[in-house]
Scaffold this active site. Structure first.
Site, mmCIF file in Angstrom:
data_model
loop_
_atom_site.group_PDB
_atom_site.id
_atom_site.type_symbol
_atom_site.label_atom_id
_atom_site.label_comp_id
_atom_site.label_asym_id
_atom_site.label_seq_id
_atom_site.Cartn_x
_atom_site.Cartn_y
_atom_site.Cartn_z
ATOM 1 N N LYS A 1 1.480 3.810 -6.637
ATOM 2 C CA LYS A 1 0.826 5.049 -5.997
ATOM 3 C C LYS A 1 0.010 5.869 -7.232
ATOM 4 O O LYS A 1 -1.219 6.359 -7.809
ATOM 5 C CB LYS A 1 -0.352 5.021 -5.367
ATOM 6 C CG LYS A 1 -0.961 3.344 -3.981
ATOM 7 C CD LYS A 1 -1.382 4.079 -3.136
ATOM 8 C CE LYS A 1 -1.848 2.675 -2.916
ATOM 9 N NZ LYS A 1 -0.721 1.954 -2.134
HETATM 10 C C1 LIG Z 1 -1.260 -0.151 -1.991
HETATM 11 C C2 LIG Z 1 0.523 -0.579 -2.018
HETATM 12 C C3 LIG Z 1 0.430 -1.506 -1.830
HETATM 13 C C4 LIG Z 1 -1.424 -2.637 -2.347
HETATM 14 O O1 LIG Z 1 -0.922 -2.227 -3.556
HETATM 15 P P1 LIG Z 1 -2.588 -3.060 -3.909
HETATM 16 O O2 LIG Z 1 -2.993 -2.447 -5.329
HETATM 17 O O3 LIG Z 1 -3.567 -1.990 -2.431
HETATM 18 O O4 LIG Z 1 -3.058 -4.920 -3.476
HETATM 19 C C5 LIG Z 1 1.689 -2.580 -2.281
HETATM 20 N N1 LIG Z 1 2.945 -1.773 -1.304
HETATM 21 C C6 LIG Z 1 2.566 -0.051 -1.901
HETATM 22 C C7 LIG Z 1 3.970 0.165 -1.315
HETATM 23 C C8 LIG Z 1 1.115 0.566 -1.727
HETATM 24 O O5 LIG Z 1 1.782 1.554 -1.382
#
Ligand SMILES: *Cc1c(COP(=O)(O)O)cnc(C)c1O
Length: 439
Positions: free
Chosen positions: A107
């Site tokens: 993210k």
């Molecule tokens: C947010 C997140 C996901 C999922 O990603 P999406 O884009 O919501 O499908 C997977 N792994 C981690 C570690 C995350 O923080």
């Protein structure tokens, strides 16, 4: 490039409006009016380009008309300040490590890119931009770190007291500068309600430009396509097909991969890998999306019962289920599958998976079952295993060290404003904080 809402394709708005609004007023998600194609020679010469050059070429297609060149270059340099290496785990399977950023989760890419776009547009907004974000853990840390020190923007992170892990809490309560953490005596739902109420409060909106840094913002989606291209440039078997397995919750990450494919990236298949919150794998099998309340699992960032980016996935394929099924296959795994994968990969391959990456690994493994040909199988490693230290150590039965990036947070001093879940109490604290930041 203009953008439309998935609920109404006839109204087009600018990049600036799409980024500042986040969610469209009709509750749809913004999408680019057309999907730009990368020129064919881009793929041929790709291995000679670095991550930033690849990202710049892709970003230019979406936002090049709206952002001056030097500014775009600066935004990319800031966003891509760390690598995303493709690491071989076993024959036909590599991990795309997306956890080398400041909060050690993928993210970081979206949050950093969005912060720079907002910074650019902030000079055109008359009032101070205030970002309100409710978090149950990871979003708050990525957003707070992504916006740390960005001029013209204040970030207020609301989180439920006692309900986020220590390390998550430290990642947004120790920063200072333009980041304020508000510890709410209540649940995550209370935090979300406070944020929603604030957005509807005219008195606040007259004074401040309130926005969210929610994962549905188009500025968080676009940068997530960069690393699919970069992974492709790093693949080993140049002539073998490429398959991506994406551990998914809200499906923003997978949607960004599909976007890359629509831009011309030669990907044979995407695997949508989930934990038992499997509404999308179910949809891919049955053609019906049936949202349901989420269930808590070890890969908790993927505990989603009604994926927010689903509308974008469908929109990319104009609603044609067959076309989606040709590109995406879905598999779901239990917590015991996840733990078993972490243990076996730690023992046999000496690679430590985090619980989310483990689900991605399992999806890829299942897809490749019985396949003897060469394949560039790539699963996205979305977080560093030390972010889930307790769960991982228990699963692999050995201690894992805390990397310096995380240790730095742990040593920091927590600073937060405690508040009840009453809106008026929250509003008073909010206004006091914003007044001080002005002087
Ligand atoms: C947010 C997140 C996901 C999922 O990603 P999406 O884009 O919501 O499908 C997977 N792994 C981690 C570690 C995350 O923080």
């Amino acid at each position: 490039m203009k953008f439309y809402s998935t609920n109404n394709k006839t109204v087009l708005i600018s990049l600036k409006e799409a980024v500042l609004q986040g969610l469209a007023a009709d509750n749809g998600l913004y999408m680019p009016e057309s999907i730009p194609a990368m020129p064919a020679d881009f793929f041929g010469g790709m291995h000679e380009k670095d991550f930033r050059q690849i990202a710049l070429a892709v970003a230019d297609k979406f936002i090049g008309e709206d952002i001056p060149n030097t500014e775009l270059q600066r935004i990319i340099d800031h966003t891509i300040a760390f690598d995303a290496p493709l690491v071989e785990v076993e024959r036909n399977i590599s991990a795309l490590e997306l956890f080398h950023g400041p909060t050690m989760a993928f993210k970081d890419f979206g949050a950093r890119f969005m912060s720079q776009l907002l910074r650019f547009f902030s000079s055109q907004v008359k009032r101070e931009i205030v970002i309100l974000v409710a978090t149950s853990g990871d979003t708050g840390s990525a957003v707070a770190n992504g916006f740390l020190g960005v001029e013209g923007i204040r970030v207020i992170v609301l989180y439920p007291a006692g309900k986020v892990s220590d390390i998550q809490e430290k990642q947004f309560t120790t920063l200072g500068q333009n980041i304020t953490a508000v510890e709410v005596d209540g649940t995550f739902d209370d935090c979300q309600r406070l944020v929603k109420t604030a957005f509807l409060d005219n008195d606040l909106r007259e004074q401040y430009f309130l926005t969210s840094a929610n994962s549905i913002n188009i500025a968080r989606l676009i940068p997530q396509s960069f690393y699919y291209f970069y992974a492709y440039s790093q693949r080993k078997e140049k002539s073998a097909p490429v398959v991506f397995s994406v551990p998914s919750g809200n499906f923003g990450n997978l949607t960004a991969g599909l976007l890359a494919k629509k831009m011309g990236l030669p990907v044979a298949r995407f695997v949508a890998s989930t934990n038992i919150n499997d509404v999308v794998p179910q949809y891919l099998a049955s053609g019906h999306l049936v949202p349901r309340p989420s269930v808590h699992t070890l890969s908790n960032a993927m505990d989603v019962g009604n994926p927010s980016n689903f509308a974008r996935m469908v929109d990319l394929y104009d609603g044609h289920l067959n076309a989606i099924q040709e590109d995406v296959i879905g598999y779901a795994f239990t917590d015991s599958d996840t733990k078993a994968a972490m243990l076996s990969v730690s023992r046999k391959q000496k690679y430590i998976l985090d619980p989310h990456g483990a689900v991605g690994y399992l999806g890829l493994k299942k897809y490749l079952e019985g396949c003897n040909d060469d394949v560039n199988g790539i699963f996205l490693e979305t977080a560093h295993p030390a972010k889930f230290k307790d769960v991982v150590e228990l699963a692999i039965d050995k201690p894992i060290p805390l990397p310096g990036t995380l240790e730095k947070f742990v040593k920091g001093n927590k600073q937060s404003l405690a508040v009840s879940h009453d809106y008026h109490a929250f509003k008073k604290i909010l206004i006091d904080t914003l007044v001080v930041s002005h002087t």
